[in-house]
Every structure is written in structure tokens, then in C-alpha cells.
Design a protein around this motif. Structure first.
Motif, PDB file in Angstrom:
ATOM      1  N   UNK A  31     -11.376   6.319   0.860  1.00 34.99           N
ATOM      2  CA  UNK A  31     -11.903   7.044   2.020  1.00 34.99           C
ATOM      3  C   UNK A  31     -10.868   7.143   3.125  1.00 34.99           C
ATOM      4  N   UNK A  32     -10.149   6.028   3.368  1.00 34.18           N
ATOM      5  CA  UNK A  32      -9.151   6.039   4.442  1.00 34.18           C
ATOM      6  C   UNK A  32      -8.162   7.178   4.218  1.00 34.18           C
ATOM      7  N   UNK A  33      -7.714   7.327   2.973  1.00 39.39           N
ATOM      8  CA  UNK A  33      -6.697   8.333   2.697  1.00 39.39           C
ATOM      9  C   UNK A  33      -7.296   9.736   2.651  1.00 39.39           C
ATOM     10  N   UNK A  69     -10.252   2.220   0.472  1.00 41.01           N
ATOM     11  CA  UNK A  69      -8.901   2.790   0.550  1.00 41.01           C
ATOM     12  C   UNK A  69      -8.929   4.280   0.214  1.00 41.01           C
ATOM     13  N   UNK A  85       3.619  -5.459   0.964  1.00 41.43           N
ATOM     14  CA  UNK A  85       3.367  -5.226   2.382  1.00 41.43           C
ATOM     15  C   UNK A  85       4.570  -5.463   3.260  1.00 41.43           C
ATOM     16  N   UNK A 133      -1.690  -3.661  -4.438  1.00 43.80           N
ATOM     17  CA  UNK A 133      -1.587  -4.735  -3.443  1.00 43.80           C
ATOM     18  C   UNK A 133      -2.874  -5.550  -3.408  1.00 43.80           C
ATOM     19  N   UNK A 134      -4.010  -4.857  -3.436  1.00 47.02           N
ATOM     20  CA  UNK A 134      -5.293  -5.566  -3.395  1.00 47.02           C
ATOM     21  C   UNK A 134      -5.452  -6.447  -4.627  1.00 47.02           C
ATOM     22  N   UNK A 153       4.027   8.148   1.955  1.00 41.85           N
ATOM     23  CA  UNK A 153       3.287   8.412   3.187  1.00 41.85           C
ATOM     24  C   UNK A 153       3.871   9.640   3.873  1.00 41.85           C
ATOM     25  N   UNK A 154       5.191   9.740   3.916  1.00 41.88           N
ATOM     26  CA  UNK A 154       5.819  10.886   4.573  1.00 41.88           C
ATOM     27  C   UNK A 154       5.447  12.187   3.879  1.00 41.88           C
ATOM     28  N   UNK A 174       2.724  12.686   2.076  1.00 42.81           N
ATOM     29  CA  UNK A 174       1.277  12.729   1.819  1.00 42.81           C
ATOM     30  C   UNK A 174       0.980  12.769   0.332  1.00 42.81           C
ATOM     31  N   UNK A 210      -0.535   2.170  -4.727  1.00 42.25           N
ATOM     32  CA  UNK A 210       0.119   1.003  -4.125  1.00 42.25           C
ATOM     33  C   UNK A 210      -0.902   0.123  -3.426  1.00 42.25           C
ATOM     34  N   UNK A 211      -1.828   0.754  -2.681  1.00 41.68           N
ATOM     35  CA  UNK A 211      -2.885  -0.015  -2.038  1.00 41.68           C
ATOM     36  C   UNK A 211      -3.678  -0.809  -3.056  1.00 41.68           C
ATOM     37  N   UNK A 232       0.149   6.543  -2.718  1.00 41.63           N
ATOM     38  CA  UNK A 232      -0.336   5.676  -1.641  1.00 41.63           C
ATOM     39  C   UNK A 232      -1.506   4.834  -2.139  1.00 41.63           C
ATOM     40  N   UNK A 251       6.369   3.524  -1.130  1.00 40.43           N
ATOM     41  CA  UNK A 251       5.168   3.737  -0.323  1.00 40.43           C
ATOM     42  C   UNK A 251       5.484   4.529   0.929  1.00 40.43           C
ATOM     43  N   UNK A 252       6.588   4.187   1.585  1.00 40.86           N
ATOM     44  CA  UNK A 252       6.976   4.875   2.812  1.00 40.86           C
ATOM     45  C   UNK A 252       7.255   6.353   2.533  1.00 40.86           C
TER      46      UNK A 252
END
Lengths: 386, 319
Positions: free
Chosen positions: B25-27, B23, B258, B295-296, B280-281, B283, B291-292, B288, B276-277
Motif C-alpha cells: 500500500x505504501x508504494x 508495504x 537498511x 528485509x522484513x 526509488x529514483x 520508481x 527489497x522491503x 522496491x 534500492x536507491x
């Protein structure tokens, strides 16, 4: 020749007619009313999407989804065009707004036709990607699952991925260093297999080539990791940071939804591997690739097909939700999700802006789900009795 | 059982470690970074940019950033990039808001899907069975944002009650009874929307499981003994069909985050999904990622609990 014909005739005497797998599946499928309706709607949707693409494509399309007519705002469905205010060439198809207009006077019928193609392609391409990844990883885990990875391979793998990560983050020097380490690992590993392994006392440096875990463990743990992410939130995060494009959405949905397929294919491969026809093929000296592609994949395709059909439904829903939140296909292009999203401000003035795209999404997704369930019943004899 | 618990715990810990890497790395590998969010702003000089990057460790190599991020997360020093508030405090506040929706939604799901699933299985092939099956498919297929507007339209027109937000504007001065009623009205519709998918899925699971059980020998024996229909169905059948309840337990926890992004955005409900939304808007990477991560953790806890419960309710399972 004649004798063999007679021979087969004799053999089949008193037996039921041979029925192909497809005919048998179709016979069962036909009885399932909802599934049949699902298939019919699916075919209609396919035709509408293709026709929609043809009619809305190009500089001067028959149906212009982006034509703004400010004098024709928020008109109800079936309202005729106001000929005094509109130039001749701006007239909609049939001189009527079949599904009404939005707040900029754009023809909703044209926009829906354009959006159908987006839904269709996103559904099919995203599921295509996810099925491809799922079959490859699930097949590897199922067929080569028992192969063990040595410590050296693990080190090499880690070095390669670290190198790629640094490359992506723009730290070139660190990336090169990691890549060199990976290269050394590979050369060393290669040399070990060629020169040392065959020898009698290959205890030398043996600790570096200890078996660690299996391919199956590696892949299935990765599946577990991917399943832990909240999928819609993850998709939203990635789509939000990438440039807005329909291809990014397809790729991202595809890359985050392959885990189910991988699990199905793995389970199917594990059971197929042990069956006699696969053992027979192996004994005959047929290559692994040929066994996998000619003998195993055709037998594992039924559950994949079912999960793909239901996956298309999910991908269409996800795309619509992304469009609704304002991500995805850039604005002038219409999708069902962004028509609904634009219409939400006019819930009481122009309810058709919500009901038309919403019901369309519902009907299409429902038809895919019913079709998929029908396929599952028809293709899987074990479930049929119940 | 004890050895399984320990083994499972360490497996989950390893999974969590890999999740934290993926997660992150994705971000962080995504193109563009928060310091570039407004590159044309003349007030944003090169020094400001450098200071911003230094402040949030963006100038350091990636692995150092990874270490610093998770160190700060666990020591509670992590701050949001948007408003410099501590992340854990923000998350805690929003989490409580989401929790309410989640609890009501879960109650609705369980109270509805068990009776529906069981009676559909008992009266298999009847009109009730066929219609609930169809309704379940519709509920799975309907876009939640579309259904939200249908419900808003219906409730606002029929009952003249506002449903957006956590409470009606100006309600603070009303008596407590009115305030509670108002809050309940605002909670019910988002919770129902959140529960719909769960109702459809769980009732299908219950039905399938019940059908499986009904054809077993011991049910036939029970019927042959002359036990009443209810006794057979509920005491012999239902108890053995309880497994989906346990599976669902593992699946339902992550829904806390989710599934709620869209619904919380529509209803302006200040919960985790909406936070979370917004992150994301803007950054806002720390939010983010947190929250990830949460959730995990919820998914892992859910599967862990459902594994343990499996052993309790079904002694045949030995893990």
C-alpha cells in the motif's frame, strides 16, 4: 491554622529536608560532566537556530544564504570580501566570509545559520509527532489492553480500512461499497449491544460476537509489523514519491519512529495500573480519562522524555542523510545535509565545505545523545547505583 | 521448545502477511505512477500509456494487483519495470555483493566490541572506560556520509589507493594476487563504515551486561575461592554476559539492507542498498517492494534465531 503549622513542623522534626523531584534530578545531573556539556551545547544550538532564522528570513535579510557571487567561488574561511568585484549591498556580514564560500560564491556562514533552524525544527516536530503517536497507542495498549474485540468489530475495522484504501487509490465505487459494509457492521453491532446483550438467552447470532483478540495484541502486533521495515529505506521511499517539502519529512520521520515510545509507555502503564494510587483513584470513582492524564502520564513521562531526546538526535541524522541524498528541503534553501552534499565534489579543493557541516551535525547530535543519557541516569533511580 | 517453534513460525508468517499488505500500500498509494514519469514526452502517446499500464497490471483494481504481484514474486516471474530483467536474478547478484561487506563488517564488529566492552566493564570508571564510552557516543552520533569522506580523504592521501567501486579500473589484467589485494582494499573501508554503529552499540551492551554479572553473588564466591582474576572474569563472568551476542544476532541481519543505502551510494558499491536507491529514483516498484519484503523476512528470521538461541544459552528462559 497555627496548630497545623506547628503540627507539620513537629512531623518534620529530625527528618531530612524535603527535596523536590526536580532538585534531586538536577543534583545528580550536574555531576555528570558530559551530560552537562550536552545540555550547554543544546542551549547554544537552540539560540543559534533562532538567531539564524531571524537573520536569514525575509526578502532582504542581514545574512543572505542564497546570494550568488560568482567572483567569490570556493573562498577559505575568514577570507575578506573582494570589494572591487562585489557591489556594496551584496557584501556579507562583517565584510568577511566567516566560514568560506561554496562553488557559487554563497556565504557558508549564512547557509549554516539557515540550516540550523531546519535541523532544529525537523528534530523537534518529528519527535513530537512520534511521541504523540507512541503515547496514544502505548497508552491504549497499556490501559485498555485487556479489552477483547469481538468478531463483528474486526469485520467493521477491516471494512473501514479497505474502504479508505480504495478511496486513496481512486476507486470510488469499491470504496463506497466497503464503506456501506462497515456501516452495516456498526449498526448491527450497536443494535446487538442495546437490544440483545442484556437479555437472558442472548445466544442468538452469538458467533458473530465471539471474542477474538485483545486491544493489546492488535496494537503490539502492529508495532511488530512496523519494526520489520528497514526504517531508512522506508523513509527514503516515501519521501522520494511525495512532493519535496520539509513538512513531509517531519511527518514521515515521525510516523516511522514511534514504536520505541509506544513500547516504553505500554510497559510503564502496565506497571502503573497495578499500583495502589491508581486503584485508589479508581475506587474513588475518578473517570478513566482523568486517571490516565492526571495520575498515570505524569508518572510515565521520564522514559518518554529520555527516548524523545535521543530520538531528536536520530531525526536530525536522518534529515541530514536525506538532504545528502538529495531529497527533502527544495534546493535554494540550505540544510546542513545539502551543504555537505554539494561540497562532496570539492573534497580536495574546499574541504571546509565538508568539515564545517559534518562537524556541526556531529556536535549537535552528540550533545543530544549525551544529554539524553544524562537525563536517563538522573530520572531513573534504579540505574544510578551502577 | 517444539511447540514454541511451531507457534512462533505461524506468528511470523502472519506478521509477514501484514507486512506484505502495508508495504504494497505504501508504494502503490503514493501519488503519481511510473507511467506518468515523463508525461510531456511527445513520443509517449496515449496508446503507449495504456499498453504500459496493461503490461504491468496497473489498470486492474488494487487487490488484483496485490495478488498478481506476490504471485509473480513467488513464481519468480516478476520483472523490473525499468529494464524488464527478472527481479530475483538482479536481487541475487546484488545480494552477493552486499553479503561480502556484511560478513566483513560483522566480523569487525564482534572482534572489536567484545574485548572493548569487557575491559571497560572490568576497569569501570577508569580512563579507558570513560574514553571508550565517549568514542561510542561519537560513533553513534557521526553522520556516516561525513565519516566516509574523512576516511576517503585519509586513505587516498596516505596510501594513494583508490577506494571507490569494487575494483580499481584496469585491474583485470593484473596478477591474481594484486587483484585480491585490490578487492580487499575496496571492501575494507565500506565494511568499517557499516560496522561502526554496530561496534558502538554492541560494546555498550556488552559493558552493561558484564557490569550486571560482575555484581552477582557467584562472582564474589568465585573470587573468594581464590580463583585467578582472568578465570573469574572470563569463565564465570563472560559466559553469563553472552546474552547481548544473541540479541545482536537478531538486530544485525536487517542491517544487510537498511544501513547500506548511503555507504553503497558513496562508494559506488553495487549492492542491495544501492539497487534500492536506484529503484526509488526510477520508481521501479517491483524492486522496491521485493527489497522491503526481503528485509522484513531477514528481520523475522533474525528474531526467530535469536529467540531459539536464547533458549539454548540461557536455560532459565522458557518461551
Amino acid at each position: 491554622m497555627e496548630r497545623t503549622d506547628e503540627h507539620t513542623k513537629e512531623l518534620h522534626l529530625g527528618m531530612a529536608d524535603e527535596v523536590s523531584r526536580f532538585t534531586e534530578a538536577w543534583r545528580i545531573f550536574r555531576k555528570n560532566r558530559p551530560a552537562l556539556w550536552g545540555m550547554i551545547i543544546f542551549i547554544i544550538f537552540f539560540i543559534v537556530a533562532v538567531v539564524g532564522l531571524v537573520l536569514t528570513y525575509g526578502n532582504d535579510p542581514v545574512l543572505d544564504p542564497a546570494k550568488v557571487r560568482l567572483s567569490e567561488k570556493l573562498l577559505q574561511p575568514f577570507s575578506p570580501v573582494n570589494t572591487e568585484m562585489i557591489r556594496l549591498e551584496d557584501k556579507p556580514f562583517l565584510n568577511m566570509y566567516l566560514l568560506g564560500t561554496d562553488d557559487l560564491g554563497r556565504d557558508i556562514f549564512a547557509r549554516m545559520m539557515q540550516g540550523a533552524w531546519v535541523s532544529l525544527t525537523v528534530g523537534f516536530v518529528a519527535v513530537g509527532i512520534s511521541v504523540l503517536i507512541g503515547i496514544v497507542l502505548g497508552g491504549l495498549a497499556g490501559y485498555y489492553g485487556a479489552v477483547r474485540i469481538t468478531l463483528m468489530d474486526v469485520l467493521g475495522l477491516i471494512a473501514v480500512s479497505v474502504s479508505l484504501i480504495f478511496l486513496a487509490s481512486g476507486q470510488g465505487d469499491l470504496s463506497v461499497r466497503a464503506f456501506l459494509i462497515a456501516g452495516v457492521c456498526m449498526i448491527f453491532s450497536f443494535a446487538y449491544y442495546v437490544f440483545v446483550r442484556g437479555r437472558r438467552n442472548h445466544k442468538m447470532l452469538g458467533f458473530l460476537f465471539v471474542d477474538t483478540f485483545t486491544v493489546d495484541t492488535l496494537i503490539m502486533r502492529f508495532v511488530d509489523v512496523m519494526l520489520c521495515f528497514p526504517s531508512f529505506f522506508l523513509i527514503l521511499t516515501i519521501v522520494a514519491v511525495l512532493p519535496a517539502s520539509i513538512y513531509n519529512i517531519m511527518i514521515v520521520i515521525g510516523m516511522t519512529s514511534w514504536m520505541g515510545t509506544a513500547r516504553f509507555v505500554r510497559a510503564e502503564f502496565l506497571s502503573l495500573r497495578e499500583q495502589d494510587f491508581v486503584s485508589a483513584a479508581r475506587v474513588m470513582g475518578i473517570s478513566d480519562a482523568s486517571i490516565i492524564f492526571r495520575h498515570m502520564i505524569p508518572n510515565a513521562v521520564a522514559p518518554v522524555l529520555v527516548s524523545a531526546t535521543i530520538g531528536i538526535a536520530g531525526a536530525i541524522l536522518t534529515e541530514a542523510a536525506l538532504s545528502f541524498l538529495g531529497f527533502g528541503v527544495p534546493p535554494p534553501h540550505a540544510t546542513w545535509g545539502n551543504i555537505l552534499s554539494n561540497g562532496q565534489r570539492f573534497l580536495y579543493d574546499a574541504p571546509w565545505l565538508i568539515y564545517i557541516p559534518g562537524l556541526s551535525i556531529l556536535v549537535v547530535v552528540l550533545s543530544f545523545n549525551l544529554f539524553g543519557e544524562g537525563l536517563r541516569d538522573a530520572l531513573n533511580p534504579k540505574l544510578r547505583k551502577r | 521448545m517444539f511447540s514454541f517453534t511451531i507457534r512462533s513460525f505461524f506468528q511470523k508468517l502472519a506478521t509477514l502477511f501484514f507486512i506484505s499488505i502495508v508495504s504494497f500500500l505504501v508504494v502503490y498509494l503514493a501519488p503519481g505512477e511510473p507511467s506518468q514519469i515523463d508525461p510531456l514526452n511527445p513520443k509517449f502517446t496515449a496508446e503507449d500509456l495504456a499498453r504500459f499500464r496493461a503490461e504491468f497490471n496497473l489498470d486492474k483494481p488494487l487487490h488484483v494487483q496485490y495478488y498478481l504481484f506476490y504471485k509473480n514474486l513467488f513464481t519468480g516471474e516478476l520483472k523490473s519495470w525499468k529494464d524488464n530483467q527478472p527481479v530475483l536474478g538482479k536481487v541475487k547478484e546484488r545480494f552477493m555483493n552486499s553479503l561480502w561487506l556484511f560478513i566483513i563488517g560483522t566480523l569487525i564488529t564482534w572482534c572489536l566490541s567484545f574485548p572493548v566492552g569487557i575491559s571497560a566493564a572490568i576497569k569501570r570508571g577508569s580512563f579507558f572506560d570513560r574514553s571508550t564510552t565517549f568514542v561510542a557516543y561519537v560513533l553513534i552520533s557521526i553522520p556516516s556520509f561525513f565519516f566516509a569522506y574523512i576516511l576517503i580523504d585519509f586513505v587516498v592521501k596516505t596510501f594513494s589507493i583508490s577506494v571507490i567501486g569494487m575494483q580499481t579500473f584496469g585491474m583485470q589484467s593484473a596478477s591474481p594476487v594484486y587483484q585480491v589485494m585490490d578487492r580487499i582494499w575496496h571492501m575494507v573501508i565500506p565494511s568499517i563504515l557499516g560496522a561502526l554503529g554496530g561496534i558502538a552499540l554492541l560494546s555498550r551492551y556488552v559493558r552493561a551486561q558484564m557490569l550486571e554479572v560482575i555484581h552477582q553473588d557467584y562472582i564474589r564466591t568465585a573470587k573468594a575461592k581464590g580463583l585467578s582474576e582472568d578465570m573469574v572474569n572470563y569463565k564465570h563472568g563472560f559466559r553469563n554476559a553472552l546474552l547481548p551476542f544473541v540479541t545482536m544476532f537478531g538486530l544485525i541481519l536487517p542491517g544487510l539492507i537498511g544501513g547500506s543505502v548511503i555507504i553503497e551510494s558513496i562508494f559506488a558499491w553495487p549492492g542491495m542498498g544501492r539497487m534500492g536507491f536506484e529503484a526509488i529514483l526510477a520508481r521501479d516498484y517491483p524492486i522496491i517492494l521485493t527489497i522491503n519484503f526481503i528485509a522484513a523476512v531477514l528481520v523475522l528470521i533474525g528474531t526467530f534465531i535469536s529467540d531459539l538461541l536464547y533458549m539454548v544459552v540461557d536455560p532459565r528462559i522458557r518461551l
